[in-house]
Motif scaffolding. Sequence first.
Motif, PDB file in Angstrom:
ATOM      1  N   ARG A  81       0.990  -1.206   0.173  1.00  0.00           N
ATOM      2  CA  ARG A  81       0.350  -0.062  -0.011  1.00  0.00           C
ATOM      3  C   ARG A  81       0.836   1.463   0.014  1.00  0.00           C
ATOM      4  O   ARG A  81       0.644   2.468  -0.826  1.00  0.00           O
TER       5      ARG A  81
ATOM      6  N   ALA B  44       2.569   1.612  -3.079  1.00  0.00           N
ATOM      7  CA  ALA B  44       1.059   1.841  -4.573  1.00  0.00           C
ATOM      8  C   ALA B  44       1.066   3.121  -4.395  1.00  0.00           C
ATOM      9  O   ALA B  44       1.015   4.436  -5.271  1.00  0.00           O
ATOM     10  N   ARG B  45       0.844   4.221  -2.847  1.00  0.00           N
ATOM     11  CA  ARG B  45       0.927   5.250  -2.795  1.00  0.00           C
ATOM     12  C   ARG B  45       2.420   6.395  -3.619  1.00  0.00           C
ATOM     13  O   ARG B  45       1.513   7.113  -4.226  1.00  0.00           O
TER      14      ARG B  45
ATOM     15  N   ALA C 184      -2.499   6.707 -11.671  1.00  0.00           N
ATOM     16  CA  ALA C 184      -3.037   5.957 -10.624  1.00  0.00           C
ATOM     17  C   ALA C 184      -3.917   5.476 -10.488  1.00  0.00           C
ATOM     18  O   ALA C 184      -4.570   4.196  -9.949  1.00  0.00           O
ATOM     19  N   SER C 185      -4.909   4.974 -11.804  1.00  0.00           N
ATOM     20  CA  SER C 185      -5.939   4.588 -12.207  1.00  0.00           C
ATOM     21  C   SER C 185      -5.502   2.712 -11.924  1.00  0.00           C
ATOM     22  O   SER C 185      -6.669   2.471 -12.149  1.00  0.00           O
ATOM     23  N   LEU C 186      -4.402   2.365 -12.702  1.00  0.00           N
ATOM     24  CA  LEU C 186      -3.836   0.735 -13.323  1.00  0.00           C
ATOM     25  C   LEU C 186      -3.831  -0.200 -12.249  1.00  0.00           C
ATOM     26  O   LEU C 186      -3.152   0.842 -11.267  1.00  0.00           O
ATOM     27  N   ARG C 187      -4.013  -1.382 -12.157  1.00  0.00           N
ATOM     28  CA  ARG C 187      -4.597  -2.145 -11.277  1.00  0.00           C
ATOM     29  C   ARG C 187      -3.187  -2.768 -10.541  1.00  0.00           C
ATOM     30  O   ARG C 187      -2.458  -2.899 -11.637  1.00  0.00           O
TER      31      ARG C 187
ATOM     32  N   SER D 189      -8.458   1.299   0.120  1.00  0.00           N
ATOM     33  CA  SER D 189      -8.210   0.064   1.090  1.00  0.00           C
ATOM     34  C   SER D 189      -8.706   0.341   1.992  1.00  0.00           C
ATOM     35  O   SER D 189      -7.344   1.419   2.676  1.00  0.00           O
ATOM     36  N   TRP D 190      -7.879  -0.642   3.271  1.00  0.00           N
ATOM     37  CA  TRP D 190      -7.632  -0.720   4.821  1.00  0.00           C
ATOM     38  C   TRP D 190      -7.504  -2.125   4.926  1.00  0.00           C
ATOM     39  O   TRP D 190      -7.422  -2.949   4.743  1.00  0.00           O
TER      40      TRP D 190
ATOM     41  N   PRO E 179      -2.326  -8.219  -4.232  1.00  0.00           N
ATOM     42  CA  PRO E 179      -3.830  -7.706  -4.249  1.00  0.00           C
ATOM     43  C   PRO E 179      -3.702  -9.149  -4.914  1.00  0.00           C
ATOM     44  O   PRO E 179      -3.412  -9.575  -6.610  1.00  0.00           O
TER      45      PRO E 179
ATOM     46  N   LEU F  11      -6.083  -3.501  -8.014  1.00  0.00           N
ATOM     47  CA  LEU F  11      -6.402  -3.178  -7.637  1.00  0.00           C
ATOM     48  C   LEU F  11      -6.286  -1.363  -7.740  1.00  0.00           C
ATOM     49  O   LEU F  11      -4.719  -1.609  -8.182  1.00  0.00           O
ATOM     50  N   PRO F  12      -6.350  -0.380  -8.167  1.00  0.00           N
ATOM     51  CA  PRO F  12      -5.927   0.403  -8.805  1.00  0.00           C
ATOM     52  C   PRO F  12      -5.134   0.807  -7.940  1.00  0.00           C
ATOM     53  O   PRO F  12      -5.104   0.703  -6.421  1.00  0.00           O
ATOM     54  N   LEU F  13      -3.779   1.575  -8.195  1.00  0.00           N
ATOM     55  CA  LEU F  13      -2.633   2.118  -7.497  1.00  0.00           C
ATOM     56  C   LEU F  13      -2.917   2.830  -5.878  1.00  0.00           C
ATOM     57  O   LEU F  13      -2.911   3.175  -4.427  1.00  0.00           O
ATOM     58  N   ALA F  14      -4.283   4.265  -6.718  1.00  0.00           N
ATOM     59  CA  ALA F  14      -4.788   4.991  -5.727  1.00  0.00           C
ATOM     60  C   ALA F  14      -5.722   4.294  -4.785  1.00  0.00           C
ATOM     61  O   ALA F  14      -6.182   5.427  -3.744  1.00  0.00           O
TER      62      ALA F  14
ATOM     63  N   LEU G  57      -5.135   1.391  -3.942  1.00  0.00           N
ATOM     64  CA  LEU G  57      -4.655   0.196  -2.369  1.00  0.00           C
ATOM     65  C   LEU G  57      -4.094   1.289  -1.581  1.00  0.00           C
ATOM     66  O   LEU G  57      -3.019   0.765  -0.683  1.00  0.00           O
ATOM     67  N   ALA G  58      -3.167   2.413  -2.580  1.00  0.00           N
ATOM     68  CA  ALA G  58      -2.701   3.046  -1.326  1.00  0.00           C
ATOM     69  C   ALA G  58      -3.484   3.353  -0.718  1.00  0.00           C
ATOM     70  O   ALA G  58      -3.663   3.745   0.382  1.00  0.00           O
ATOM     71  N   ASP G  59      -1.769   3.470   0.189  1.00  0.00           N
ATOM     72  CA  ASP G  59      -2.376   3.741   2.346  1.00  0.00           C
ATOM     73  C   ASP G  59      -1.993   5.735   1.933  1.00  0.00           C
ATOM     74  O   ASP G  59      -0.562   5.915   2.470  1.00  0.00           O
ATOM     75  N   TRP G  60      -3.197   6.271   2.022  1.00  0.00           N
ATOM     76  CA  TRP G  60      -2.756   7.798   1.918  1.00  0.00           C
ATOM     77  C   TRP G  60      -2.925   8.331   3.606  1.00  0.00           C
ATOM     78  O   TRP G  60      -2.552   9.344   3.656  1.00  0.00           O
TER      79      TRP G  60
ATOM     80  N   GLU H 210      -0.727   7.019   5.723  1.00  0.00           N
ATOM     81  CA  GLU H 210       0.934   5.990   6.961  1.00  0.00           C
ATOM     82  C   GLU H 210       0.599   6.975   7.528  1.00  0.00           C
ATOM     83  O   GLU H 210       1.162   7.755   7.981  1.00  0.00           O
TER      84      GLU H 210
END
Lengths: 376, 469
Positions: A274, A277-278, A288-291, B132-133, B413, B417-420, B422-425, B427
């Motif tokens: 995660r 990914a961020r 950013a919308s790529l999976r 995500s969480w 995963p 899942l889209p990067l945005a 999955l991202a931990d915004w 952290e």
Amino acid sequence: MATSHIIVVGAGVTGLSAAWWLAKSGVAVTVVDKGVVGWEASSRNGGGASHYHSPLFAEEQRLWPLLDDMLGYPTEYRRGRVIVALTPAQLAHYHYMAAMFTAQGFRADHVDSAQALDLAPLVNPASLGGIRLHFGGHANPQRTVQAYAWATQDLGGRILQHTAALRLVARGDRVTGVETARGLIEADAVVVAAGPQTADLLGSVGVVLPLSHARAEMIVTEPAPLMPMGGVDGNGLYGRQTLRGNLAYGGGPHEWLDVAADGPATRPTSPLSRNLARRVAELLPAAASLRVLRSWAGVVETTPDGRPVIDTVHGNLTVAVMSGVGFGLSPATGHAVRDLVLDGRCSFADLGKLRLDRFAGLADDWRTARGWTAAA
Amino acid sequence: MIRDVHALDGKFAPPERHVEVLVIGAGAAGTAAAIAAARGGAAVMLVDENPVAPDLMWADVPLHFGGRMTGAVDRPDRMIETLLAANPALAEAFDAGVEVLLGTTAWGLYVPQPGLAALPGSVVGLADSERSWLVGFDRCIVAAGARDLAFAFPGWEHPGVMGAQGFHALVEHYGAFDGRRLLIVGSGELAVATARLAERHSIDVAAMIEIRDGHSIARVEGGLHGVERVVLRTPAGERVIECDTVCLAVGVVPAIELLAAAGARLTVDAARGGHVPVCAADGATSLPGVFAVGDCAGVASPADTLDHRAEWSAALTADPSTTVCLCEEVTRADLTGVQPPGYLGARSAPMAARSLCSLLADGAPDQDQIKRLTRAGMGLCQGRRCREQVALILAAEAGLVAAAAPFTGYRAPVRPLPLAVLADWAETAAMTDGWDVWFGIPDQWIPYADIGTDREAAHRAALGGTMHL
């Protein structure tokens, strides 16, 4: 030296490159490995080939563009890299690096945000720019490992998969062979390039190599349109766009762990995916919308100073343990190992500062003292 | 105790939620387990990924939907209504006090173990369409069901080639199946159930075919709307069947991906769908606190044996030009030739001369190795459509029985899942401050010529922090 048969322990990228160079010199070489070729960190990395700090780097840079033809198999090597800053601190850092590169004769230019965007259209348009390296690059680790293996076989070298090296066998100050899971194999010289297992193997003949081990992680997305420059990183990440278009990125905290004599038990990833990914979404917001399709982890060995040990340590026993920078340097490392084994000295670089004896006098509890031990 | 500030321990925040019992999958087994746990007094969260986002359905995730969805799948509210209507047990779960989260994907399961001690306890990664969480649990009951067993054959890329589970979901759960006339591949319990389901919904069944009767698919022909006809291979020669859907109903595969990626011990059970988690009588897996129930623990089907799958695979992919991995366009010939993808350009003579045979001399076939070389299974569907058949093809080429076919691991995963998302915004500061590109050992990056000189100290100071290589 008169050598008829050499065993290389470890079918990772370093051992296989060494085997290929030895086979190219007409030597009978056998590579033994506990599993399939390149199963550990050699195929679980970012494919970077930009290790400017190494004495092997000039030779590495000379060889990469030739490698597909020399080996006969594709490596997906591409030259160049752009490193993009999103914060002033990152930019200052990258500029410092550019100065280091330039001082060594490797060209690196400052680029502004627009130039970065031209090279890598997925990059954040609000970036502060960064640096463009006219050297270095990246390749496909998995394909490269297999290319070395096949090229070695094409030259008559033997690769014994699923043949774990259990211990080295010595008589006096010479190593006479390797005891493997399939019995003793005798040799006139032995190369150990077994990553995390190297310390235990050297220990079997009384050679002390200080190593710690950690797990590092990466993520990979579905393909994006190909950017002019696939080697794009920055914002705390290393990685690349593959020739298929996937974005593969790593970086961030590692986890120290213990590795048994038979190798890493598991290579799990963590929710660090995660945080990666961020940072990818920040660096490349147009993606950013790529999976994200998968993550992977590899177990990396590290010496106390993070630098490789490339040295003939015990008569006819040569070690090449790369401390986390093995992939990119591999074309040159194999050459250096070949030189050490056959000629007793490296023909193209001074490796004096990579000798094992630099750790003489290191306290036994050095891992604990640095906190480089597995968390409870 | 001294800790490395760049190491992972202490970097993760505690999970956003902690529940006593987390149940993954609101099918029959998961819903029943959730209700039982709630009635036993536990605080229970039940998550289910349905309704699945249309973009994933188009990618055949998690089931082989074959593009046979109606526009209804683009209307989430209607989808949820239809889902609830199709699953009355969910209402019972609500009444029992279960917290039910629909449209919520469990994409990762992480359990502390040697080499993975830095986790904030046992956690499951969840995601909806926005974010995500992590959720911690005392007990996790995985009821992930089964997914479709797909087979390649000439023309299977046409919309309308789908799996029995995908068909069942579209018809029964979503009311969103866009076909009228089926050819069913297989003749076991699953095929019969598929035919009955079609009949109940007034969908024609044109034929049901079985390899053991000498029937197979020569090719599928299609047009603008996908499948138009199937050319069968029969003991009496080729025969054409008009239909708009080919439903693969030979078998299903236990959905073990979460468990496998978390490191649960697996075994091959040829009578229960292949790889299944090793479970105690109460469903306990090898992972502490993690249980498997329902189809993901194994699907007993007398007709669906691994040998039977191998017979189908051999017949359907007999043509070397058959594309086996649709995402990455890998043909059977590429696979058995261990050839690199076409975008790498012309193949060198040594490369073209390599084949699976030249790898088999080095040991049993390794599906991960083949995947890396050919890219089979590396695409958007995460290998869902080709994983089993690649394994069967490799086994056949190596002269192995189907039960000894190679196996390639799963990684989180376990849903794209889209990067945005999955991202931990959010952290932790420890994560941000301790972040380093690679190990945080400044000595590593000091130029060789400067080692041992008076320039070393300046580099060490400048290279600390967020080093980049």
